[in-house]
Design an enzyme around this catalytic site. Structure first.
Site, PDB file in Angstrom:
ATOM      1  N   ASP A 348       8.853  57.309  61.331  1.00  0.00           N
ATOM      2  CA  ASP A 348       9.069  56.837  62.619  1.00  0.00           C
ATOM      3  C   ASP A 348       8.504  58.027  63.831  1.00  0.00           C
ATOM      4  O   ASP A 348       7.682  58.688  63.738  1.00  0.00           O
ATOM      5  CB  ASP A 348      10.650  56.573  62.900  1.00  0.00           C
ATOM      6  CG  ASP A 348      10.990  55.453  63.621  1.00  0.00           C
ATOM      7  OD1 ASP A 348      10.923  55.620  64.997  1.00  0.00           O
ATOM      8  OD2 ASP A 348      11.058  54.031  63.335  1.00  0.00           O
ATOM      9  N   ASP A 349       9.288  57.776  64.920  1.00  0.00           N
ATOM     10  CA  ASP A 349       8.747  58.231  66.441  1.00  0.00           C
ATOM     11  C   ASP A 349       8.755  59.923  65.879  1.00  0.00           C
ATOM     12  O   ASP A 349       9.384  60.423  64.978  1.00  0.00           O
ATOM     13  CB  ASP A 349       9.929  58.206  67.240  1.00  0.00           C
ATOM     14  CG  ASP A 349       9.566  58.287  68.848  1.00  0.00           C
ATOM     15  OD1 ASP A 349       8.282  58.872  68.873  1.00  0.00           O
ATOM     16  OD2 ASP A 349      10.194  57.848  69.645  1.00  0.00           O
ATOM     17  N   ARG A 425      13.732  55.003  79.745  1.00  0.00           N
ATOM     18  CA  ARG A 425      13.590  55.781  78.856  1.00  0.00           C
ATOM     19  C   ARG A 425      12.449  57.003  78.976  1.00  0.00           C
ATOM     20  O   ARG A 425      11.684  57.118  78.005  1.00  0.00           O
ATOM     21  CB  ARG A 425      13.045  55.346  77.601  1.00  0.00           C
ATOM     22  CG  ARG A 425      13.754  55.844  76.337  1.00  0.00           C
ATOM     23  CD  ARG A 425      13.327  55.286  74.930  1.00  0.00           C
ATOM     24  NE  ARG A 425      13.910  56.054  73.744  1.00  0.00           N
ATOM     25  CZ  ARG A 425      13.509  56.093  72.510  1.00  0.00           C
ATOM     26  NH1 ARG A 425      12.135  55.653  72.318  1.00  0.00           N
ATOM     27  NH2 ARG A 425      14.097  56.781  71.315  1.00  0.00           N
ATOM     28  N   LYS A 458       5.036  49.828  62.486  1.00  0.00           N
ATOM     29  CA  LYS A 458       6.177  49.609  63.161  1.00  0.00           C
ATOM     30  C   LYS A 458       5.703  49.471  64.668  1.00  0.00           C
ATOM     31  O   LYS A 458       5.445  50.704  65.205  1.00  0.00           O
ATOM     32  CB  LYS A 458       7.477  50.411  62.798  1.00  0.00           C
ATOM     33  CG  LYS A 458       8.603  50.086  63.789  1.00  0.00           C
ATOM     34  CD  LYS A 458       9.651  50.927  63.268  1.00  0.00           C
ATOM     35  CE  LYS A 458      10.944  50.739  64.424  1.00  0.00           C
ATOM     36  NZ  LYS A 458      12.063  51.833  63.992  1.00  0.00           N
ATOM     37  N   TRP A 459       5.560  48.416  65.106  1.00  0.00           N
ATOM     38  CA  TRP A 459       5.236  48.297  66.684  1.00  0.00           C
ATOM     39  C   TRP A 459       6.214  48.320  67.551  1.00  0.00           C
ATOM     40  O   TRP A 459       6.937  46.944  67.611  1.00  0.00           O
ATOM     41  CB  TRP A 459       3.894  47.191  66.755  1.00  0.00           C
ATOM     42  CG  TRP A 459       3.440  47.078  68.130  1.00  0.00           C
ATOM     43  CD1 TRP A 459       3.941  47.171  69.349  1.00  0.00           C
ATOM     44  CD2 TRP A 459       2.061  47.137  68.281  1.00  0.00           C
ATOM     45  NE1 TRP A 459       3.023  46.984  70.334  1.00  0.00           N
ATOM     46  CE2 TRP A 459       1.747  46.972  69.665  1.00  0.00           C
ATOM     47  CE3 TRP A 459       0.786  47.129  67.321  1.00  0.00           C
ATOM     48  CZ2 TRP A 459       0.585  46.987  70.229  1.00  0.00           C
ATOM     49  CZ3 TRP A 459      -0.402  47.023  68.045  1.00  0.00           C
ATOM     50  CH2 TRP A 459      -0.659  46.858  69.552  1.00  0.00           C
ATOM     51  N   ASP A 460       6.484  49.108  68.355  1.00  0.00           N
ATOM     52  CA  ASP A 460       7.691  49.208  69.188  1.00  0.00           C
ATOM     53  C   ASP A 460       7.241  48.966  70.548  1.00  0.00           C
ATOM     54  O   ASP A 460       6.125  49.414  70.938  1.00  0.00           O
ATOM     55  CB  ASP A 460       8.250  50.760  68.880  1.00  0.00           C
ATOM     56  CG  ASP A 460       9.860  50.519  69.339  1.00  0.00           C
ATOM     57  OD1 ASP A 460      10.597  49.760  69.670  1.00  0.00           O
ATOM     58  OD2 ASP A 460      10.573  51.646  68.850  1.00  0.00           O
ATOM     59  N   ASN A 462       9.825  50.244  74.085  1.00  0.00           N
ATOM     60  CA  ASN A 462      11.151  50.555  74.367  1.00  0.00           C
ATOM     61  C   ASN A 462      11.416  50.395  75.753  1.00  0.00           C
ATOM     62  O   ASN A 462      12.357  51.070  76.513  1.00  0.00           O
ATOM     63  CB  ASN A 462      11.315  51.855  73.913  1.00  0.00           C
ATOM     64  CG  ASN A 462      11.596  51.816  72.390  1.00  0.00           C
ATOM     65  OD1 ASN A 462      12.395  51.010  71.871  1.00  0.00           O
ATOM     66  ND2 ASN A 462      11.050  52.717  71.684  1.00  0.00           N
ATOM     67  N   ASP A 530      18.876  48.381  66.918  1.00  0.00           N
ATOM     68  CA  ASP A 530      19.019  49.793  66.689  1.00  0.00           C
ATOM     69  C   ASP A 530      20.628  49.806  66.170  1.00  0.00           C
ATOM     70  O   ASP A 530      21.002  51.043  65.949  1.00  0.00           O
ATOM     71  CB  ASP A 530      18.774  50.604  67.942  1.00  0.00           C
ATOM     72  CG  ASP A 530      17.490  50.732  68.180  1.00  0.00           C
ATOM     73  OD1 ASP A 530      16.702  50.490  67.162  1.00  0.00           O
ATOM     74  OD2 ASP A 530      17.186  50.986  69.484  1.00  0.00           O
TER      75      ASP A 530
HETATM   76  C1  GLA Z   1      13.445  52.395  69.424  1.00  0.00           C
HETATM   77  C2  GLA Z   1      13.554  51.688  67.849  1.00  0.00           C
HETATM   78  C3  GLA Z   1      14.060  52.666  66.814  1.00  0.00           C
HETATM   79  C4  GLA Z   1      13.218  53.978  66.700  1.00  0.00           C
HETATM   80  C5  GLA Z   1      13.177  54.363  68.232  1.00  0.00           C
HETATM   81  C6  GLA Z   1      12.191  55.828  67.987  1.00  0.00           C
HETATM   82  O1  GLA Z   1      14.632  52.567  69.719  1.00  0.00           O
HETATM   83  O2  GLA Z   1      14.228  50.520  68.037  1.00  0.00           O
HETATM   84  O3  GLA Z   1      14.167  52.197  65.624  1.00  0.00           O
HETATM   85  O4  GLA Z   1      11.996  53.755  66.333  1.00  0.00           O
HETATM   86  O5  GLA Z   1      12.772  53.505  69.145  1.00  0.00           O
HETATM   87  O6  GLA Z   1      12.146  56.304  69.265  1.00  0.00           O
END
Ligand code: GLA
Length: 713
Positions: A348-349, A425, A458-460, A462, A530
């Site tokens: 992930d991130d 954010r 996983k394309w986010d 935020n 989340d």
């Molecule tokens: C969002 C996503 C999480 C995670 C964070 C990473 O909140 O929903 O699942 O990937 O970003 O910063």
């Protein structure tokens, strides 16, 4: 399934699996009138209705203004929510159109009716599309607008995709999905009186606050498994609007599409614009029937994956390591995840640029050399060696002001001159309407996918889009960015998919902020929320299941106490909740005891056996988590041979009350054996006496897997 034109009544009849839809031209061909939408009737009956339809006469109103139009161009005496409003180059702002021609096209399992209208004096052509499919009751409606040239640009001020007219009944109830970050897809309902209910997103994304899906039933008469329900969902991932209007004359219609707020689109001479689909669905089998209708349609005609494909078990390291990812920590987690039975490992991130917190790094999509001194390939190789596919998190539409990208291109973000650039954010949104940003994004992601064996993205996204200015384009129609952002987003994903057909995608937006039929046509799954607290999840997942198929609903089992609610529930309860969709694990496995790891391995093994039924079966919501202290869901394999039931108890009160769950979709004559304890029940017993469920204490749960036994000869 068939679409026919009845010449005598000038109406088109759409015959679907269990429903019929009928529309007809007005006497002078200047408007398209809704005739019928409901249970399947003979075509003769539909044309009888078309013959018999008489205009509503209301003093001080025009007949057109109060008629039930399929698509209402603003003009004449129309005062309810219009479908289309434009301004022509000479300042004329109304449309007077006339029917031009129609056609029916067949392709594969679908048939499409198109009806073309043109403005009588100006160069605007409007084509309305209706597509239906074999075995389904959905109608996909969309619109093509075309400037046929010779009169300058046509400025589109409001362009919705369809107007769904509902039958004349009393007091419709509107059911819809609302929420916020960590609280997506909550079910709400309201009985409508005269006036408008407006659901919308002005955020440049689908949004957590409202999902573009509605269901309407007259007199609140539908139950979970009975009654008539009309539903509609929008295939669009940007700002949208759905208006459900009850006119003073008792007509109810539901119109939806692109949000017209802060929007203008100049259609140049010769240019066409296709509006997103607003899809309708009718069922007389209650909310359960509507949901199963949506699920079947999504599996067969929306998601880019085979009808019976099953989603792999996914491990995601976000909650375990947050931004503190390193090659070593990820390899350790990967070893443990593989032993549990995970099939995809997602980093992930935190893996790129100077991304050690939310404050920096977004935009710099190069591997962080401190965290991964040899790049990502050693980790990927290890993950592959362990028998898993490798997935990577990205958030390509965003940039932190503290990033090399922003330092190099401060003009690449949405902003207005002399105005703040409001951070969410700690990040700003890249102006993806720009061609150079779109090309940069594609090249960056294409590079990542070409240089690594990445098989899942996983394309986010935020944060919402705000202050959507583009100073350099002033005078060049920058008010169209909300549309172009999404079009370019779709283009980048589509092009990446074309060039990397082995890569699967997950749509995420701070959890479930980008879930809709538009994005679902280009991703295999979505991140639901989340909020990974299992108890909260029951409600989120219930709302989700109203509109979207469980196969795409990613659910992780994470650690307790849960980071968002501080609640502690058993590993079993957490697994049972996450197994109701597409199962993943997101806990910090380095802290799980050997017993917990062993228990988890067992749940994953069970899930692998039953996942085709859960992911691709027929869902019956037996008990809502919003009512009482036991929630339950049932899944029946498409061929009826296997059944999975989950029951989740909340809190034990006043001693013990045994629970019996009345099951659906079984053959009464057949027998079903419990795959674990061998107990056998007849279908009739399960349907009328019910499956006994002994839940004890607080947060107890069960899964029961029933297999239809071969009938005795
Ligand atoms: C969002 C996503 C999480 C995670 C964070 C990473 O909140 O929903 O699942 O990937 O970003 O910063």
């Amino acid at each position: 399934m068939d679409i026919t034109y009845d010449v005598s009544s000038k109406c088109w009849i759409l015959q679907m699996e269990a429903s019929t839809y009928c529309i007809g031209l007005s006497e002078d061909s200047s408007s398209l009138q809704h005739i019928y939408w409901g249970p399947r009737i003979a075509s003769e009956a539909a044309s009888e209705m078309a013959h018999a339809s008489v205009p509503l006469i209301v003093p001080f109103e025009s007949p057109t203004g109060v008629s039930r139009e399929e698509y209402a161009p603003w003009g004449e005496m129309r005062f309810s929510e219009p479908s289309l409003k434009v301004e022509y180059a000479d300042g004329t702002r109304t449309i007077e159109w006339v029917f031009e021609e129609h056609g029916v096209e067949r392709s594969g399992a679908g048939q499409t009716l198109w009806l073309r209208f043109r403005d009588q004096a100006y160069p605007l052509r409007v084509t309305l599309y209706y597509r239906i499919y074999d075995g389904h009751d959905v109608i996909e409606r969309w619109v093509r607008l075309e400037n046929s040239g010779g009169g300058g640009p046509v400025t589109i001020e409001q362009a919705l995709s369809a107007d769904w007219q509902l039958p004349r009944r009393e007091r419709y109830r509107l059911t819809y999905l609302y929420g916020q970050h960590m609280k997506e897809m909550q079910v709400a309902e309201v009985v409508l009186g005269p006036g408008k209910a407006v659901l919308e997103s002005r955020r440049g994304m689908t949004s957590h606050q409202f999902n573009p899906w509605v269901a309407l039933d007259p007199e609140a008469s539908a139950t979970e498994e009975s009654g008539e329900v009309w539903s509609a969902a929008l295939a669009w991932s940007g700002s949208w609007k759905i208006v459900v209007e009850t006119t003073p004359y008792g007509e109810v219609h539901c119109v939806g599409g692109l949000n017209d707020f802060d929007f203008r689109y100049q259609l140049a001479e010769g240019e066409q614009l296709d509006l997103p689909a607003f899809v309708g669905l009718y069922s007389n089998k209650g909310f359960g029937g509507i949901s199963r209708g949506w699920h079947a349609y999504e599996r067969e005609h929306v998601i880019p994956e085979a009808l019976d494909a099953v989603r792999p078990i996914l491990y995601n390291s976000w909650e375990a390591t947050m931004f503190a990812v390193t090659e070593r920590s990820q390899m350790e987690l990967a070893e443990k995840a593989a032993k549990l039975g995970a099939e995809i490992f997602v980093l992930d991130d935190g893996w790129f640029g100077a991304r050690n917190s939310q404050y920096a790094g977004l935009g710099d999509w190069t591997v962080n050399p401190q965290k991964f001194p040899h790049g990502l390939n050693p980790l990927i190789a290890r993950v592959n060696e362990l028998g898993m596919r490798f997935g990577l998190w990205v958030e390509p539409e965003m940039v932190n002001p503290d990033s090399d990208l922003y330092r190099a291109h401060p003009d690449w973000v949405y902003h207005f001159r002399h105005r703040s650039r409001t951070e969410g954010r700690h990040q700003l949104v890249l102006n993806l309407a720009r061609e150079d940003v779109r090309d940069w994004m594609f090249a960056t992601l294409n590079g990542l996918l070409s240089e690594h064996n990445i098989e899942f993205i996983k394309w986010d996204m935020n944060r919402s889009i705000c202050e959507p200015g583009w100073p350099d384009e002033v005078g060049q129609n920058p008010e169209r960015v909300s549309l172009d952002h999404v079009r370019n987003l779709y283009w980048v994903i589509d092009e990446l998919r074309r060039q990397h057909p082995n890569v699967e995608f997950e749509s995420c937006a701070g959890g479930g902020g980008r879930i809709d039929l538009g994005v679902l046509s280009r991703v295999e799954q979505v991140w639901t929320s989340d909020n990974t607290d299992a108890f909260d999840r029951l409600r989120i997942q219930e709302g989700f299941s109203y509109a979207y198929v469980p196969r795409v609903m990613m659910c992780w089992v994470t650690d307790c106490p849960n980071f968002s609610t501080s609640r502690t529930v058993s590993l079993r309860y957490r697994f049972h909740v996450a197994m109701a969709g597409s199962l993943g694990v997101g806990g910090d496995l380095s802290h799980w005891t050997p017993q917990e790891l062993e228990e988890a391995r067992g749940f994953i093994e069970t899930y692998k056996r039953v996942r085709p039924i859960i992911q691709n079966g027929l869902l019956y919501r037996l008990r809502s988590p919003r009512v009482g202290s036991v929630a339950a869901s049932q899944y029946v394999a498409q061929d009826g041979s296997e059944v999975v039931v989950f029951a989740w108890g909340h809190s034990q009160q006043f001693g013990q009350t045994p629970v019996s769950l009345l099951l659906h979709g079984l053959e009464e004559e057949a027998h079903y054996a419990d795959a674990i304890n061998g107990a056998t029940y007849s279908g009739a017993y399960l349907a009328h006496r019910g499956l006994p469920m002994n839940l004890v204490g607080d947060f107890d749960s069960r899964i029961v897997h029933l297999i239809r036994t071969p009938s005795a000869q």
